[in-house]
Design a protein around this motif. Sequence first.
Motif, mmCIF file in Angstrom:
data_model
loop_
_atom_site.group_PDB
_atom_site.id
_atom_site.type_symbol
_atom_site.label_atom_id
_atom_site.label_comp_id
_atom_site.label_asym_id
_atom_site.label_seq_id
_atom_site.Cartn_x
_atom_site.Cartn_y
_atom_site.Cartn_z
ATOM 1 N N GLN A 126 0.818 -1.217 0.000
ATOM 2 C CA GLN A 126 0.000 0.000 0.000
ATOM 3 C C GLN A 126 0.851 1.267 0.000
ATOM 4 O O GLN A 126 0.356 2.337 -0.340
ATOM 5 N N SER A 127 2.122 1.134 0.364
ATOM 6 C CA SER A 127 3.001 2.308 0.406
ATOM 7 C C SER A 127 3.637 2.623 -0.954
ATOM 8 O O SER A 127 4.295 3.652 -1.096
ATOM 9 N N LEU A 128 3.445 1.757 -1.933
ATOM 10 C CA LEU A 128 4.062 1.980 -3.244
ATOM 11 C C LEU A 128 3.496 3.238 -3.882
ATOM 12 O O LEU A 128 2.285 3.456 -3.884
ATOM 13 N N HIS A 129 4.381 4.050 -4.423
ATOM 14 C CA HIS A 129 3.972 5.355 -4.965
ATOM 15 C C HIS A 129 3.561 5.229 -6.423
ATOM 16 O O HIS A 129 4.298 4.674 -7.238
ATOM 17 N N PRO A 130 2.368 5.732 -6.774
ATOM 18 C CA PRO A 130 1.862 5.594 -8.150
ATOM 19 C C PRO A 130 2.623 6.401 -9.195
ATOM 20 O O PRO A 130 2.334 6.287 -10.379
ATOM 21 N N GLN A 131 3.598 7.212 -8.784
ATOM 22 C CA GLN A 131 4.351 7.970 -9.777
ATOM 23 C C GLN A 131 5.220 7.042 -10.639
ATOM 24 O O GLN A 131 5.611 7.388 -11.739
ATOM 25 N N PHE A 132 5.501 5.829 -10.132
ATOM 26 C CA PHE A 132 6.295 4.867 -10.891
ATOM 27 C C PHE A 132 5.359 3.933 -11.649
ATOM 28 O O PHE A 132 4.454 3.345 -11.070
ATOM 29 N N LYS A 133 5.596 3.806 -12.938
ATOM 30 C CA LYS A 133 4.698 3.008 -13.783
ATOM 31 C C LYS A 133 5.053 1.530 -13.795
ATOM 32 O O LYS A 133 4.191 0.684 -14.001
ATOM 33 N N ARG A 134 6.349 1.208 -13.610
ATOM 34 C CA ARG A 134 6.776 -0.195 -13.595
ATOM 35 C C ARG A 134 7.726 -0.421 -12.430
ATOM 36 O O ARG A 134 8.810 0.145 -12.381
ATOM 37 N N ILE A 135 7.308 -1.283 -11.516
ATOM 38 C CA ILE A 135 8.051 -1.576 -10.294
ATOM 39 C C ILE A 135 8.345 -3.070 -10.240
ATOM 40 O O ILE A 135 7.484 -3.887 -10.588
#
Length: 193
Positions: A126-135
Amino acid sequence: MEIYLIRHTKPNITRDTCYGQADLDVVESFHDEAKCIREYLPECIEKVYSSPLKRCRQLAEHLFPEHHIHFDDRLKEINCGEWELKLWNDIDQDILKQWMEDFANVVIPGGESYTHLYERAKAFFQSLHPQFKRIAIVSHGGVIRSILSFIENVALVDSFKMFSLFYGCVVKVEVKAQQYAHTILYNRQPVEG
């Protein structure tokens, strides 16, 4: 957003040994296993996270040599406490039976329960930031199974039969407008021998 969940390759330990957060090395087939994993990953990964344990760290550094890898303790496997590196047959069978009957809630002596693992894996996800498109996330079977249980709303008690994850599996999670969908890209059962 696309999130690639990658399980570490085969660890160097016997099947009759209990392990979780022990810092295990990998077997000699590591490079062959990593080559198979790489085929299922896109070129343009923007951010890489990994469990700090050696079997994950080594794979993350091998797959993503150009990236700064973010190591996070929440991505570690379940803490097996007093059972760590003991043979399953050497663990008190009465206590082991209680855990097997309710592994989601029963705490391993000196360690944690599957629910504890689930809560920290969910908090990380849940802490992953949506600014990154591919993680990319390199982690363990328990962590990946916990994340899939969370996004698919599967009870932890059912997670092992719902998500059979072999070493080196790659699962793609797509996030669109707070909706999740997962696809298993690679999940080959190893040949024993």
